[in-house]
Design an enzyme around this catalytic site. Structure first.
Site, PDB file in Angstrom:
ATOM      1  N   GLU A 124      27.050  39.623  25.442  1.00  9.94           N
ATOM      2  CA  GLU A 124      28.406  39.936  24.994  1.00  9.94           C
ATOM      3  C   GLU A 124      29.218  38.673  25.213  1.00  9.94           C
ATOM      4  OE1 GLU A 124      30.287  43.711  25.924  1.00  9.94           O
ATOM      5  OE2 GLU A 124      32.213  42.696  26.171  1.00  9.94           O
ATOM      6  N   THR A 182      41.275  41.833  35.982  1.00  4.83           N
ATOM      7  CA  THR A 182      40.241  42.236  35.041  1.00  4.83           C
ATOM      8  C   THR A 182      39.164  41.154  35.077  1.00  4.83           C
ATOM      9  OG1 THR A 182      39.784  42.844  32.731  1.00  4.83           O
ATOM     10  CG2 THR A 182      41.449  41.165  33.082  1.00  4.83           C
ATOM     11  N   THR A 183      38.029  41.414  34.422  1.00  4.47           N
ATOM     12  CA  THR A 183      36.939  40.434  34.435  1.00  4.47           C
ATOM     13  C   THR A 183      37.489  39.071  33.984  1.00  4.47           C
ATOM     14  OG1 THR A 183      35.523  42.255  33.797  1.00  4.47           O
ATOM     15  CG2 THR A 183      34.566  40.061  33.663  1.00  4.47           C
ATOM     16  N   GLU A 185      29.485  48.563  32.239  1.00  7.66           N
ATOM     17  CA  GLU A 185      29.638  47.192  32.742  1.00  7.66           C
ATOM     18  C   GLU A 185      29.459  47.232  34.255  1.00  7.66           C
ATOM     19  OE1 GLU A 185      33.004  46.287  29.334  1.00  7.66           O
ATOM     20  OE2 GLU A 185      33.569  46.235  31.452  1.00  7.66           O
ATOM     21  N   ARG A 241      33.165  49.524  38.838  1.00 10.32           N
ATOM     22  CA  ARG A 241      33.374  48.383  39.738  1.00 10.32           C
ATOM     23  C   ARG A 241      32.919  48.749  41.142  1.00 10.32           C
ATOM     24  NH1 ARG A 241      37.132  44.557  37.186  1.00 10.32           N
ATOM     25  NH2 ARG A 241      36.846  43.367  39.087  1.00 10.32           N
ATOM     26  N   ARG A 263      37.798  51.065  41.655  1.00 12.82           N
ATOM     27  CA  ARG A 263      39.252  51.150  41.488  1.00 12.82           C
ATOM     28  C   ARG A 263      39.669  52.044  40.321  1.00 12.82           C
ATOM     29  NH1 ARG A 263      40.787  45.154  39.259  1.00 12.82           N
ATOM     30  NH2 ARG A 263      39.690  44.495  41.120  1.00 12.82           N
TER      31      ARG A 263
HETATM   32  N1  PXP Z   1      33.935  43.548  27.716  1.00 14.70           N
HETATM   33  C1  PXP Z   1      33.904  43.322  29.059  1.00 14.70           C
HETATM   34  C2  PXP Z   1      32.665  42.757  29.655  1.00 14.70           C
HETATM   35  C3  PXP Z   1      35.011  43.652  29.869  1.00 14.70           C
HETATM   36  O1  PXP Z   1      34.955  43.426  31.189  1.00 14.70           O
HETATM   37  C4  PXP Z   1      36.140  44.235  29.261  1.00 14.70           C
HETATM   38  C5  PXP Z   1      37.304  44.648  30.128  1.00 14.70           C
HETATM   39  O2  PXP Z   1      36.921  45.695  30.949  1.00 14.70           O
HETATM   40  C6  PXP Z   1      36.131  44.455  27.872  1.00 14.70           C
HETATM   41  C7  PXP Z   1      35.027  44.082  27.136  1.00 14.70           C
HETATM   42  C8  PXP Z   1      37.301  45.048  27.171  1.00 14.70           C
HETATM   43  O3  PXP Z   1      38.387  44.170  27.268  1.00 14.70           O
HETATM   44  P1  PXP Z   1      39.828  44.648  26.829  1.00 14.70           P
HETATM   45  O4  PXP Z   1      40.220  45.770  27.729  1.00 14.70           O
HETATM   46  O5  PXP Z   1      40.671  43.429  27.003  1.00 14.70           O
HETATM   47  O6  PXP Z   1      39.719  45.090  25.408  1.00 14.70           O
END
Ligand code: PXP
Length: 239
Positions: A153, A102-103, A72, A47, A51
């Protein structure tokens, strides 16, 4: 029988480390443990506010993850330049809002199109596979293709929050987007909010080849490992 690839998101390990500004738990160890257990890849979100995952983590993960390293990332010039230097196997472009926990959703490729196309071009020129994190929406799927993504995704957050009759509706939305994306030649991944109880309708979608899962796996690791951790500490108290 085919099997969906699992990318294990280890951000939460870094969150715990950063909570104490400590050395442990090191996401590198988590990546090694996940890989030994059969993870097909390691996913981290670098990020802009750093963080949880730090630049050092991504550099060292690049040197040590031999399966598939997926980062990501916000489609910002400075972040893209970092990736061009580090060269993970894949970058998943995500929207980023400093205030979010979170996203919060997929990219709006209509609004972010110019930035995303520029980022995709630079990343692909460096040999990095590019994924766009999007909502299960046909317009977004087509735009991802047009802007140069290799894969999408699909954000499964709405699916994972759905209850009752909504579950099947949300799974259908994901399935439709997956089918359309595959028709356009895009790789199809999914993730966000998936856990040990809700993921079955998503696993059943044949076009999806990769899931990225973090929170549920790390939460289970804490619960499954806490008893042993206490036993290990108790053993040290014997004299
Ligand atoms: N895919 C993306 C693009 C995300 O931002 C996240 C969370 O960081 C995840 C997958 C995984 O999500 P979770 O932690 O809810 O399994």
């Amino acid at each position: 029988m085919d099997r969906i690839r699992l990318g294990v998101n280890i951000d939460h390990v870094a969150t715990l480390r950063q909570a104490r500004q400590a050395i442990q738990p090191d996401p590198l160890w988590a990546a090694a443990a996940a890989t030994l257990a059969g993870a097909d890849g390691i996913t981290v979100h670098l990020r802009s506010d750093r963080r949880h995952i730090q630049d050092r983590d991504v550099h060292l993960l690049r040197q040590t993850v031999s399966t598939h390293l997926n980062v990501e990332l916000a489609a910002e010039d400075e972040m893209v330049a970092l990736m061009v230097n580090i060269k993970p196997d894949a970058v998943c472009l995500v929207p980023e809002n400093p205030a979010e926990i979170t996203t919060e959703g997929g990219l709006d490729l209509q609004k972010a199109g110019v930035r995303v196309a520029r980022a995709a071009k630079q990343l692909k020129a460096a040999g990095i596979s590019v994924t766009c994190f999007i909502e299960p929406d046909d317009k977004q799927v087509k735009l991802a293709r047009k802007l140069g993504a290799d894969s999408i995704e699909i954000n499964t957050n709405a699916f994972s929050l759905a209850r009752g009759g909504q579950i099947i509706k949300e799974a259908d939305r994901v399935a439709r987007a997956a089918k359309n994306a595959q028709k356009l030649g895009l790789g199809v991944h999914a993730g966000h909010g998936l856990d040990y109880f809700n993921l079955f309708p998503i696993v059943a979608i044949p076009e999806i080849t990769e899931l990225n899962i973090g929170h549920a796996i790390i939460a289970r690791a804490v619960m499954a490992g806490l008893e042993k951790a206490v036993r290990d500490m108790k053993a040290l108290l014997e004299r």
